[in-house]
Design a protein around this motif. Structure first.
Motif, PDB file in Angstrom:
ATOM      1  N   GLY A 295     -46.525  62.782  47.632  1.00 16.48           N
ATOM      2  CA  GLY A 295     -45.206  62.732  47.005  1.00 16.48           C
ATOM      3  C   GLY A 295     -45.096  63.617  45.775  1.00 16.48           C
ATOM      4  N   TYR A 296     -46.085  64.454  45.556  1.00 18.22           N
ATOM      5  CA  TYR A 296     -46.041  65.341  44.403  1.00 18.22           C
ATOM      6  C   TYR A 296     -45.500  66.705  44.829  1.00 18.22           C
ATOM      7  CZ  TYR A 296     -49.591  61.915  42.932  1.00 18.22           C
ATOM      8  OH  TYR A 296     -50.277  60.763  42.657  1.00 18.22           O
ATOM      9  N   GLU A 297     -44.519  67.176  44.113  1.00 16.72           N
ATOM     10  CA  GLU A 297     -43.970  68.495  44.447  1.00 16.72           C
ATOM     11  C   GLU A 297     -44.229  69.461  43.304  1.00 16.72           C
ATOM     12  OE1 GLU A 297     -39.768  70.713  45.180  1.00 16.72           O
ATOM     13  OE2 GLU A 297     -39.758  68.552  44.960  1.00 16.72           O
ATOM     14  N   LYS A 298     -43.725  69.073  42.144  1.00 11.03           N
ATOM     15  CA  LYS A 298     -43.976  69.909  40.974  1.00 11.03           C
ATOM     16  C   LYS A 298     -45.148  69.355  40.189  1.00 11.03           C
ATOM     17  CE  LYS A 298     -39.305  71.570  40.569  1.00 11.03           C
ATOM     18  NZ  LYS A 298     -37.997  71.343  39.979  1.00 11.03           N
ATOM     19  N   MET A 299     -45.732  70.231  39.424  1.00 15.17           N
ATOM     20  CA  MET A 299     -46.860  69.780  38.607  1.00 15.17           C
ATOM     21  C   MET A 299     -46.359  69.104  37.343  1.00 15.17           C
ATOM     22  SD  MET A 299     -49.499  72.887  38.614  1.00 15.17           S
ATOM     23  CE  MET A 299     -49.553  74.044  39.948  1.00 15.17           C
ATOM     24  N   THR A 300     -47.161  68.224  36.850  1.00 15.51           N
ATOM     25  CA  THR A 300     -46.870  67.712  35.520  1.00 15.51           C
ATOM     26  C   THR A 300     -47.293  68.801  34.523  1.00 15.51           C
ATOM     27  OG1 THR A 300     -49.033  66.722  35.192  1.00 15.51           O
ATOM     28  CG2 THR A 300     -47.381  65.358  36.282  1.00 15.51           C
ATOM     29  N   ALA A 320     -53.739  65.449  26.945  1.00 16.92           N
ATOM     30  CA  ALA A 320     -52.363  65.240  27.402  1.00 16.92           C
ATOM     31  C   ALA A 320     -52.035  63.770  27.246  1.00 16.92           C
ATOM     32  CB  ALA A 320     -52.209  65.658  28.854  1.00 16.92           C
ATOM     33  N   LYS A 321     -50.792  63.522  26.982  1.00 16.71           N
ATOM     34  CA  LYS A 321     -50.395  62.134  26.700  1.00 16.71           C
ATOM     35  C   LYS A 321     -50.689  61.216  27.882  1.00 16.71           C
ATOM     36  CE  LYS A 321     -46.831  63.456  23.414  1.00 16.71           C
ATOM     37  NZ  LYS A 321     -45.452  63.285  22.952  1.00 16.71           N
ATOM     38  N   THR A 322     -50.699  59.946  27.583  1.00 18.20           N
ATOM     39  CA  THR A 322     -50.990  58.944  28.612  1.00 18.20           C
ATOM     40  C   THR A 322     -49.959  59.009  29.742  1.00 18.20           C
ATOM     41  OG1 THR A 322     -49.736  57.391  27.256  1.00 18.20           O
ATOM     42  CG2 THR A 322     -52.136  57.293  27.091  1.00 18.20           C
ATOM     43  N   THR A 324     -49.524  61.047  32.266  1.00 17.34           N
ATOM     44  CA  THR A 324     -48.901  62.325  32.599  1.00 17.34           C
ATOM     45  C   THR A 324     -49.663  63.092  33.683  1.00 17.34           C
ATOM     46  OG1 THR A 324     -50.046  63.411  30.753  1.00 17.34           O
ATOM     47  CG2 THR A 324     -47.820  62.591  30.324  1.00 17.34           C
ATOM     48  N   GLY A 325     -50.506  62.402  34.410  1.00 21.46           N
ATOM     49  CA  GLY A 325     -51.097  63.030  35.596  1.00 21.46           C
ATOM     50  C   GLY A 325     -52.405  63.772  35.378  1.00 21.46           C
ATOM     51  N   LYS A 326     -53.200  63.293  34.451  1.00 21.00           N
ATOM     52  CA  LYS A 326     -54.479  63.979  34.199  1.00 21.00           C
ATOM     53  C   LYS A 326     -55.438  63.830  35.386  1.00 21.00           C
ATOM     54  CE  LYS A 326     -54.990  61.932  30.102  1.00 21.00           C
ATOM     55  NZ  LYS A 326     -53.642  61.406  29.818  1.00 21.00           N
ATOM     56  N   THR A 327     -55.341  62.724  36.087  1.00 21.18           N
ATOM     57  CA  THR A 327     -56.283  62.500  37.191  1.00 21.18           C
ATOM     58  C   THR A 327     -56.156  63.598  38.247  1.00 21.18           C
ATOM     59  OG1 THR A 327     -55.858  60.153  36.788  1.00 21.18           O
ATOM     60  CG2 THR A 327     -57.172  60.696  38.711  1.00 21.18           C
ATOM     61  N   VAL A 328     -54.942  63.883  38.655  1.00 25.18           N
ATOM     62  CA  VAL A 328     -54.739  64.969  39.621  1.00 25.18           C
ATOM     63  C   VAL A 328     -55.141  66.304  39.003  1.00 25.18           C
ATOM     64  CG1 VAL A 328     -52.979  66.248  40.919  1.00 25.18           C
ATOM     65  CG2 VAL A 328     -52.954  63.747  40.923  1.00 25.18           C
ATOM     66  N   THR A 370     -59.813  56.781  44.624  1.00 25.31           N
ATOM     67  CA  THR A 370     -58.648  56.506  45.463  1.00 25.31           C
ATOM     68  C   THR A 370     -57.700  57.701  45.456  1.00 25.31           C
ATOM     69  OG1 THR A 370     -58.846  54.170  44.933  1.00 25.31           O
ATOM     70  CG2 THR A 370     -56.745  54.876  45.833  1.00 25.31           C
ATOM     71  N   GLU A 371     -57.470  58.229  44.262  1.00 26.70           N
ATOM     72  CA  GLU A 371     -56.590  59.394  44.144  1.00 26.70           C
ATOM     73  C   GLU A 371     -57.204  60.596  44.864  1.00 26.70           C
ATOM     74  OE1 GLU A 371     -53.421  60.359  43.646  1.00 26.70           O
ATOM     75  OE2 GLU A 371     -53.274  60.137  41.485  1.00 26.70           O
ATOM     76  N   ALA A 372     -58.518  60.740  44.747  1.00 21.96           N
ATOM     77  CA  ALA A 372     -59.190  61.860  45.422  1.00 21.96           C
ATOM     78  C   ALA A 372     -58.977  61.763  46.930  1.00 21.96           C
ATOM     79  CB  ALA A 372     -60.680  61.857  45.090  1.00 21.96           C
ATOM     80  N   ARG A 596     -57.299  51.591  28.821  1.00 20.29           N
ATOM     81  CA  ARG A 596     -57.320  53.009  29.202  1.00 20.29           C
ATOM     82  C   ARG A 596     -57.125  53.212  30.695  1.00 20.29           C
ATOM     83  NH1 ARG A 596     -60.217  57.337  26.050  1.00 20.29           N
ATOM     84  NH2 ARG A 596     -60.551  56.484  23.970  1.00 20.29           N
ATOM     85  N   GLY A 597     -56.293  54.168  30.995  1.00 23.41           N
ATOM     86  CA  GLY A 597     -56.244  54.703  32.351  1.00 23.41           C
ATOM     87  C   GLY A 597     -55.504  53.886  33.388  1.00 23.41           C
ATOM     88  N   VAL A 598     -55.277  52.623  33.124  1.00 22.70           N
ATOM     89  CA  VAL A 598     -54.664  51.786  34.156  1.00 22.70           C
ATOM     90  C   VAL A 598     -53.223  52.220  34.381  1.00 22.70           C
ATOM     91  CG1 VAL A 598     -54.365  49.430  34.950  1.00 22.70           C
ATOM     92  CG2 VAL A 598     -56.031  49.935  33.188  1.00 22.70           C
TER      93      VAL A 598
END
Ligand SMILES: Nc1ncnc2c1ncn2[C@@H]1O[C@H](COP(=O)(O)OP(=O)(O)OP(=O)(O)O)[C@@H](O)[C@H]1O
Length: 744
Positions: A295-300, A320-322, A324-328, A370-372, A596-598
């Motif tokens: 479901g991701y089209e544009k990048m954060t 980067a702020k909390t 905002t998509g750092k995991t991807v 999971t994201e990976a 953190r991170g949740v």
């Protein structure tokens, strides 16, 4: 957990990182009246920066000696000693349950199978633990040495989850005022702080920018951080406020970017998003398909800022702020490295691990895996495995053998265990091409640093390293060379002069004595519920035991609460976490395991009761709301003697809230609810409270005052006499013979 790095340590890393925003393929024009630090060739998208300072200096990129890698920072004797005495406590009381939980995680999609099975502990695991001693196993070990909450040198961890459990809705009657949209908790109007708050638009029209690219100079970056290490470094660290600037490359070229054309403002709600599509970057078609399906089209913003740099092979430290998509941002380029590597030979005895992702907690590691797997949907030949504390090591060993993977997500302690004890594992690690440190500041703090050093020494020097966090205190900048190459790039998407927190999250503080805090907490929550029928609130407490107490109290008061902290079994935590993720009309009372991170969507309110362990922890906790550009609200409830904390977050838009009134009925109701609570939970909370504040230098230094305050806390729970504490515990806390304490 604030620990100030000792001067000798700082001197070891004189070379500053290179700081820049990465070059994108398109030119930009920056429309603003003011000078801003450089996004020149960088951000072909819109950013929201509420408060630019009028002028920023920027400097050009000047790489350090490529390929040269610093030696690990050596710790001083005192630091080493601190590292040795630290203990941690189990987050998993029931390992079999945790195994079930991990096994349940996306079993279908984990190509390499998640490494857990419900089986008895291995000899190896037992040996490891006994070798390391009580409390040593940060990831899996319980506080076997008796290090009770509050006085042992330990850290709490964060939590998250995935799927299960039906949403539970039970609405508490709204009794206050108009809907929150109009009013806000505490009856405040939506005080948009920062009048003239502006959005900066960076347009991709190739005009208006001096130079092809520019680099943000963060020499002036000041971090007056209450380092979150303070809880860990009990009695050793403290609330050290640090205000320093990085002044060691003053011969760098200074460039200024004058924004003459006037500002382009926007009130866009998605300022965390860039205008760059994933397919504009050199990403493999199969990864692009996975991204699309996710479901991701544009990048954060952080993805757009880091991806072009990372795919070129540079080491990156990114802030980067909390939410905002750092995991991807770190997973996608890591996957691309794997894609470009020779395919895995399943017959190979020790197939290389190519990407190694380290997360500070089991939950984050699992979340990242999971994201990976989501991103790897169309890469069936790429496997991901997780090795985390709390899962039987023998089980992990078998899975590592049976299901070779190229991407390994791990917590530090368990990874180190495998390096030391799993046959062939060290050889596999020699294939690592990318190392990721998620929540990098946390991983480099004293609680983890020794393990991280060990891990780094076990992987090739010729690798790419990526470090991400929402907070990058100055100390981390000073020591990041232990993992990063000297010519790494510091990509800071949080503009200098703006806050580390989201402008759409209203932040307020309430200062009230301890005896008012429970009723106030109730009133504030009731008010929030009344104003927002779709509320979803998190209440952070200082320790697990205090969390238990507060959860009990709010439950007695008929609020719809759930409770997560390290004293709860992992399966329970996971179940509650999943429920909370999907629910509305629910309050999660939690310790820093959830800080953190949740990624809970749509949290409307984050309440922090009592002194946050650090400035960073405040920011990460607050970051559970306002994710993905949404609105949110944060309320910090402090006692007058905790007010000093505000100076550590003075750069954040934290405003004083009007004092909510507590009517006599509410007061009585809360007193009654307190009287219903189990004495054991009060005793445990008292002891934990004492231990926690004992570790906070500014409170704990004066033991006499500390005990007075603890007894005030005891009275606030409705106790006439403070609970007795074992002599041994008091001895460990350095509180023997302090008047006002009762011993047993
Ligand atoms: N390109 C994208 N477009 C839309 N949503 C995205 C994109 N990338 C990530 N997300 C979503 O944004 C949310 C936040 O992402 P993530 O948890 O990685 O944030 P984070 O920056 O790591 O936060 P924290 O600092 O709290 O750990 C997740 O729900 C994720 O699915």
């Amino acid at each position: 957990m604030s620990i100030k790095f000792l001067p000798p340590l700082r001197l070891l890393n004189p070379s500053p990182p290179v700081i820049r925003f990465p070059l994108m393929n398109v030119g930009l024009s920056i429309n603003t009246r003011r000078s801003i630090p450089i996004f020149s060739g960088v951000f072909p998208f819109k950013l929201k920066y509420p408060g630019f300072s009028s002028r920023f200096s920027t400097r050009s990129f000047r790489p350090g000696p490529t390929g040269s890698r610093p030696e690990f920072t050596r710790r001083t004797g005192a630091e080493r000693e601190r590292g040795e005495v630290r203990t941690s406590k189990s987050l998993v009381e029931d390992e079999a349950e945790l195994s079930d939980w991990v096994s349940d995680l996306r079993t279908n999609s984990f190509r390499g199978r998640v490494t857990s099975e419900d089986e008895s502990d291995s000899d190896m695991g037992r040996r490891n633990r006994s070798k390391r001693g009580p409390g040593r196993d940060r990831d899996s070990g319980s506080n076997r040495g008796g290090g009770r909450e509050g006085f042992s040198m330990k850290r709490r961890r964060e939590s998250d989850s995935d799927e299960f459990g039906e949403p539970t809705r039970r609405r508490t009657e709204s009794t206050f005022g108009p809907p929150r949209k109009n009013r806000g908790t505490l009856g405040l109007q939506n005080e948009k702080r920062g009048q003239g708050e502006r959005d900066l638009w960076l347009k991709r029209d190739g005009k208006g920018v001096k130079g092809e690219r520019g680099f943000i100079d963060d020499d002036d970056e000041v971090d007056d951080g209450e380092d979150e290490r303070k809880g860990l470094m009990r009695n050793l660290g403290g609330l050290v406020t640090e205000e320093e600037s990085d002044d060691d490359d003053d011969d760098d070229e200074i460039m200024e970017f004058d924004m003459k054309d006037g500002p382009s403002l926007s009130s866009s709600s998605d300022s965390f998003m860039s205008e760059t599509r994933f397919d504009q970057c050199s990403i493999s078609p199969l990864s692009l398909k996975g991204i699309k399906d996710a479901g991701y089209e544009k990048m954060t913003v952080v993805q757009a800022a880091t991806l072009p740099v990372i795919v070129k092979g540079k080491d990156v430290l990114a802030k980067a702020k909390t939410g905002t998509g750092k995991t991807v941002a770190f997973l996608l380029p890591s996957i691309e490295v794997v894609v470009k590597s020779p395919p895995l030979d399943r017959d190979q005895k020790r197939p290389p691990i190519i990407a190694l992702v380290i997360c500070p907690t089991r939950e984050l590691a699992t979340q990242a895996a999971t994201e990976a797997n989501t991103l790897l949907k169309y890469h069936p030949s790429i496997g991901v495995q997780v090795v985390i504390g709390g899962v039987r090591i023998a089980s992990e060993q078998r899975n590592l053998q049976a299901n070779p993977c190229q991407i390994l997500v791990a917590t530090p302690g368990r990874l180190k265990d495998h390096i030391e004890n799993t046959a062939g594992f060290a050889t596999r690690l020699m294939g690592v091409k990318v190392l990721v440190l998620d929540e990098a500041d946390r991983l480099l703090d004293m609680g983890f640093r020794k393990d991280i050093e060990k891990i780094i020494s076990a992987i090739p020097k010729q690798r790419q390293t990526l470090m991400f966090s929402a907070t990058v205190p100055e100390e981390v900048r000073q020591i990041c060379h232990m993992a990063l190459k000297r010519d790494h790039e510091f990509i800071n998407t949080v503009e200098e002069g703006t806050e580390d927190t989201h402008s759409k999250v209203r932040q307020m503080h309430v200062i009230a004595p301890l005896d008012k805090q429970f009723p106030l907490l109730y009133v504030i929550l009731k008010d929030h519920i009344a104003n927002d029928p779709d509320y979803k609130a998190i209440v952070f407490c200082t320790t697990a035991r205090v969390t238990g107490l507060v959860a009990g109290l709010l439950g007695e008061l008929n609020l719809n609460i759930r409770e997560i902290h390290s004293r709860k079994a992992q399966t329970y935590r996971t179940r509650v976490s999943n429920e909370f993720r999907k629910s509305r009309g629910l309050i999660l009372v939690t310790s820093d395991v959830s800080a953190r991170g949740v990624d809970y969507p749509d949290v409307t309110l984050v309440m922090q009761v009592g002194l946050p362990a650090s400035r960073e922890q405040y920011i990460h906790r607050l970051g559970r709301t306002g994710r993905k550009g949404k609105e949110g609200e944060g309320i910090l409830l402090l006692a007058p003697w905790e007010e000093f904390f505000l100076s550590t977050v003075k750069d954040l838009p934290l405003t004083k809230a009007p004092m909510p009134s507590i009517d006599p009925d509410t007061k009585k109701k809360v007193e009654r609810a307190l009287s219903q609570l189990d004495m054991n939970s009060k005793q445990a909370a008292y002891q934990a409270w004492l231990g926690y504040y004992n570790s906070q230098k500014k409170v704990g230094n004066d033991k006499y005052r500390l005990v007075e305050l603890a007894n005030e806390f005891s009275r606030s729970m409705g106790l006439d006499t403070p609970p007795a504490i074992p002599k041994l515990v008091l001895g460990k806390m350095g509180l023997r013979n302090i008047p006002g304490l009762r011993t047993k």
